[in-house]
Write a protein that holds these residues in place. Structure first.
Motif, PDB file in Angstrom:
ATOM      1  N   SER A  15       0.853  -1.175  -0.016  1.00  0.00           N
ATOM      2  CA  SER A  15       0.008  -0.070   0.186  1.00  0.00           C
ATOM      3  C   SER A  15       0.946   1.096  -0.082  1.00  0.00           C
ATOM      4  O   SER A  15       1.994   1.162   0.319  1.00  0.00           O
ATOM      5  N   GLU A  16       0.164   2.300  -0.244  1.00  0.00           N
ATOM      6  CA  GLU A  16       0.912   3.716  -0.139  1.00  0.00           C
ATOM      7  C   GLU A  16       1.627   3.683   1.084  1.00  0.00           C
ATOM      8  O   GLU A  16       2.596   4.503   1.294  1.00  0.00           O
ATOM      9  N   TYR A  17       0.850   3.472   2.278  1.00  0.00           N
ATOM     10  CA  TYR A  17       1.490   3.424   3.606  1.00  0.00           C
ATOM     11  C   TYR A  17       3.157   3.023   3.592  1.00  0.00           C
ATOM     12  O   TYR A  17       3.877   3.346   4.078  1.00  0.00           O
ATOM     13  N   TRP A  18       2.917   1.523   3.306  1.00  0.00           N
ATOM     14  CA  TRP A  18       4.212   0.793   3.430  1.00  0.00           C
ATOM     15  C   TRP A  18       5.224   1.155   2.298  1.00  0.00           C
ATOM     16  O   TRP A  18       6.217   1.044   2.599  1.00  0.00           O
ATOM     17  N   GLY A  19       4.684   1.848   1.072  1.00  0.00           N
ATOM     18  CA  GLY A  19       5.624   2.661   0.314  1.00  0.00           C
ATOM     19  C   GLY A  19       6.585   3.659   0.972  1.00  0.00           C
ATOM     20  O   GLY A  19       7.685   3.894   0.742  1.00  0.00           O
ATOM     21  N   SER A  20       5.622   4.387   1.517  1.00  0.00           N
ATOM     22  CA  SER A  20       6.526   5.526   2.372  1.00  0.00           C
ATOM     23  C   SER A  20       7.504   5.091   3.479  1.00  0.00           C
ATOM     24  O   SER A  20       8.599   5.599   3.464  1.00  0.00           O
ATOM     25  N   LYS A  21       6.794   3.895   4.112  1.00  0.00           N
ATOM     26  CA  LYS A  21       7.787   3.280   5.243  1.00  0.00           C
ATOM     27  C   LYS A  21       9.287   2.627   4.368  1.00  0.00           C
ATOM     28  O   LYS A  21      10.008   2.723   4.934  1.00  0.00           O
ATOM     29  N   ALA A  22       8.814   2.001   3.387  1.00  0.00           N
ATOM     30  CA  ALA A  22       9.944   1.315   2.689  1.00  0.00           C
ATOM     31  C   ALA A  22      10.914   2.287   2.126  1.00  0.00           C
ATOM     32  O   ALA A  22      12.141   2.296   2.192  1.00  0.00           O
ATOM     33  N   ASP A  23      10.632   3.460   1.570  1.00  0.00           N
ATOM     34  CA  ASP A  23      11.199   4.772   1.312  1.00  0.00           C
ATOM     35  C   ASP A  23      12.223   5.226   2.376  1.00  0.00           C
ATOM     36  O   ASP A  23      13.315   5.773   1.925  1.00  0.00           O
ATOM     37  N   THR A  24      11.599   5.311   3.593  1.00  0.00           N
ATOM     38  CA  THR A  24      12.525   5.734   4.543  1.00  0.00           C
ATOM     39  C   THR A  24      13.432   4.577   4.950  1.00  0.00           C
ATOM     40  O   THR A  24      14.573   4.943   5.214  1.00  0.00           O
ATOM     41  N   ALA A  25      13.202   3.276   4.962  1.00  0.00           N
ATOM     42  CA  ALA A  25      14.084   2.295   5.638  1.00  0.00           C
ATOM     43  C   ALA A  25      14.904   1.595   4.648  1.00  0.00           C
ATOM     44  O   ALA A  25      15.912   1.248   4.944  1.00  0.00           O
ATOM     45  N   TYR A  26      14.892   1.712   3.219  1.00  0.00           N
ATOM     46  CA  TYR A  26      15.574   1.028   2.390  1.00  0.00           C
ATOM     47  C   TYR A  26      16.354   2.280   1.385  1.00  0.00           C
ATOM     48  O   TYR A  26      16.030   3.108   1.214  1.00  0.00           O
ATOM     49  N   VAL A  27      17.569   1.636   0.618  1.00  0.00           N
ATOM     50  CA  VAL A  27      18.112   2.371  -0.301  1.00  0.00           C
ATOM     51  C   VAL A  27      17.903   1.803  -1.655  1.00  0.00           C
ATOM     52  O   VAL A  27      17.989   0.458  -1.844  1.00  0.00           O
ATOM     53  N   VAL A  28      17.609   2.777  -2.786  1.00  0.00           N
ATOM     54  CA  VAL A  28      17.360   2.058  -3.889  1.00  0.00           C
ATOM     55  C   VAL A  28      18.691   1.383  -4.394  1.00  0.00           C
ATOM     56  O   VAL A  28      19.792   2.002  -4.326  1.00  0.00           O
ATOM     57  N   GLY A  29      18.358   0.282  -5.073  1.00  0.00           N
ATOM     58  CA  GLY A  29      19.825  -0.167  -5.554  1.00  0.00           C
ATOM     59  C   GLY A  29      20.337  -1.277  -4.650  1.00  0.00           C
ATOM     60  O   GLY A  29      21.321  -1.980  -5.167  1.00  0.00           O
ATOM     61  N   GLU A  30      20.272  -1.171  -3.369  1.00  0.00           N
ATOM     62  CA  GLU A  30      20.634  -2.122  -2.197  1.00  0.00           C
ATOM     63  C   GLU A  30      20.048  -3.441  -2.471  1.00  0.00           C
ATOM     64  O   GLU A  30      18.749  -3.481  -2.857  1.00  0.00           O
ATOM     65  N   VAL A  31      20.682  -4.374  -1.972  1.00  0.00           N
ATOM     66  CA  VAL A  31      20.121  -5.802  -1.907  1.00  0.00           C
ATOM     67  C   VAL A  31      19.745  -6.026  -0.561  1.00  0.00           C
ATOM     68  O   VAL A  31      20.384  -6.002   0.502  1.00  0.00           O
ATOM     69  N   TYR A  32      18.531  -6.602  -0.266  1.00  0.00           N
ATOM     70  CA  TYR A  32      18.081  -7.149   0.943  1.00  0.00           C
ATOM     71  C   TYR A  32      17.358  -8.333   0.839  1.00  0.00           C
ATOM     72  O   TYR A  32      16.985  -9.010  -0.235  1.00  0.00           O
ATOM     73  N   LYS A  33      17.543  -9.158   2.140  1.00  0.00           N
ATOM     74  CA  LYS A  33      16.622 -10.471   2.019  1.00  0.00           C
ATOM     75  C   LYS A  33      15.516 -10.334   2.572  1.00  0.00           C
ATOM     76  O   LYS A  33      15.029  -9.776   3.450  1.00  0.00           O
ATOM     77  N   LEU A  34      14.803 -11.211   1.713  1.00  0.00           N
ATOM     78  CA  LEU A  34      13.149 -11.375   2.412  1.00  0.00           C
ATOM     79  C   LEU A  34      13.004 -12.548   2.956  1.00  0.00           C
ATOM     80  O   LEU A  34      13.651 -13.701   2.315  1.00  0.00           O
ATOM     81  N   ALA A  35      12.202 -12.628   3.960  1.00  0.00           N
ATOM     82  CA  ALA A  35      11.965 -13.955   4.569  1.00  0.00           C
ATOM     83  C   ALA A  35      10.452 -14.100   4.872  1.00  0.00           C
ATOM     84  O   ALA A  35       9.773 -13.128   5.041  1.00  0.00           O
ATOM     85  N   PRO A  36       9.933 -15.107   4.524  1.00  0.00           N
ATOM     86  CA  PRO A  36       8.433 -15.354   4.751  1.00  0.00           C
ATOM     87  C   PRO A  36       8.262 -15.294   6.474  1.00  0.00           C
ATOM     88  O   PRO A  36       8.942 -15.560   7.058  1.00  0.00           O
ATOM     89  N   CYS A  37       6.943 -14.517   6.816  1.00  0.00           N
ATOM     90  CA  CYS A  37       6.621 -14.289   8.134  1.00  0.00           C
ATOM     91  C   CYS A  37       5.230 -15.032   8.105  1.00  0.00           C
ATOM     92  O   CYS A  37       4.420 -14.182   7.680  1.00  0.00           O
ATOM     93  N   GLU A  38       5.177 -16.058   8.954  1.00  0.00           N
ATOM     94  CA  GLU A  38       4.004 -16.823   9.165  1.00  0.00           C
ATOM     95  C   GLU A  38       3.141 -16.018  10.455  1.00  0.00           C
ATOM     96  O   GLU A  38       3.579 -15.844  11.374  1.00  0.00           O
ATOM     97  N   ASP A  39       2.146 -15.569   9.985  1.00  0.00           N
ATOM     98  CA  ASP A  39       1.032 -15.008  10.919  1.00  0.00           C
ATOM     99  C   ASP A  39       0.453 -16.115  11.699  1.00  0.00           C
ATOM    100  O   ASP A  39       0.579 -17.381  11.423  1.00  0.00           O
ATOM    101  N   ARG A  40       0.333 -16.062  13.106  1.00  0.00           N
ATOM    102  CA  ARG A  40       0.022 -16.680  14.031  1.00  0.00           C
ATOM    103  C   ARG A  40      -1.362 -16.982  13.928  1.00  0.00           C
ATOM    104  O   ARG A  40      -2.431 -15.985  13.622  1.00  0.00           O
ATOM    105  N   SER A  41      -1.903 -18.163  14.308  1.00  0.00           N
ATOM    106  CA  SER A  41      -3.434 -18.554  14.245  1.00  0.00           C
ATOM    107  C   SER A  41      -4.080 -17.941  15.403  1.00  0.00           C
ATOM    108  O   SER A  41      -3.683 -18.036  16.478  1.00  0.00           O
ATOM    109  N   GLN A  42      -5.005 -17.009  15.078  1.00  0.00           N
ATOM    110  CA  GLN A  42      -6.072 -16.706  16.192  1.00  0.00           C
ATOM    111  C   GLN A  42      -6.723 -17.912  16.949  1.00  0.00           C
ATOM    112  O   GLN A  42      -6.915 -17.753  18.282  1.00  0.00           O
TER     113      GLN A  42
END
Length: 169
Positions: A15-42
């Motif tokens: 979403s746009e919200y996460w886009g602005s957070k990503a712009d703050t946290a990450y640098v364009v062109g850098e390499v980052y690791k992504l890992a799955p995050c399993e949500d907990r069952s309610q």
């Protein structure tokens, strides 16, 4: 942060919200690791609290005066501590008498904590939170299993009795 997989190896902020957070946290062109995050069952979360409430309501009479038997929450937090899902504070004193005084003053600070004295050292154990924010799915499941098994052993139930009620649900 939440990202959406767009195909062809491309991820975009969800979403746009996460886009602005990503712009703050990450640098364009850098390499980052992504890992799955399993949500907990309610359902699993609710199951633990329901089983503990049921176990607490059916505690044998011999436990009625134990500090951990005052409520389901006392029982759950005591079991978390006994299973080492806790934070520990250590206070070194000059004598055993001083350590006993410290322990006496620390006990009322948190009704769920466990305070013990060994010689001149005071230990205060505080249960870790099982909230979704504090514990991921794997650690929550590990703590849930340990807590339910501990309570079953404590009150003399057949081990796995709680798991049978989960499977039936």
């Amino acid at each position: 942060m939440l990202f959406r997989y767009c195909g062809e190896g491309e991820f975009r902020p969800a979403s746009e919200y996460w886009g602005s957070k990503a712009d703050t946290a990450y640098v364009v062109g850098e390499v980052y690791k992504l890992a799955p995050c399993e949500d907990r069952s309610q359902a699993s979360h609710n199951h633990e609290f329901a089983v503990i409430a049921d176990l607490w309501a059916n505690l044998p009479e011999r436990f009625k005066h134990e500090p951990w038997a005052q409520s389901p929450e006392h029982l759950r937090k005591y079991a978390l501590i006994m299973c080492r899902y806790c934070d520990t504070q250590t206070y070194t004193c000059g004598s055993n008498a001083e350590a006993q005084r410290w322990a006496k003053n620390l006990r009322p600070l948190c009704e769920y904590s466990v305070v013990s004295v060994e010689g001149t050292t005071v230990y205060r154990f505080i249960a870790q939170s099982q909230s979704k924010r504090a514990m991921g799915a794997k650690r929550f499941q590990e703590s849930k299993t340990a807590v339910l098994e501990y309570i079953e052993d404590l009150i003399g139930l057949e081990r796995g009795a709680s798991a049978k009620t989960e499977a039936a649900a």
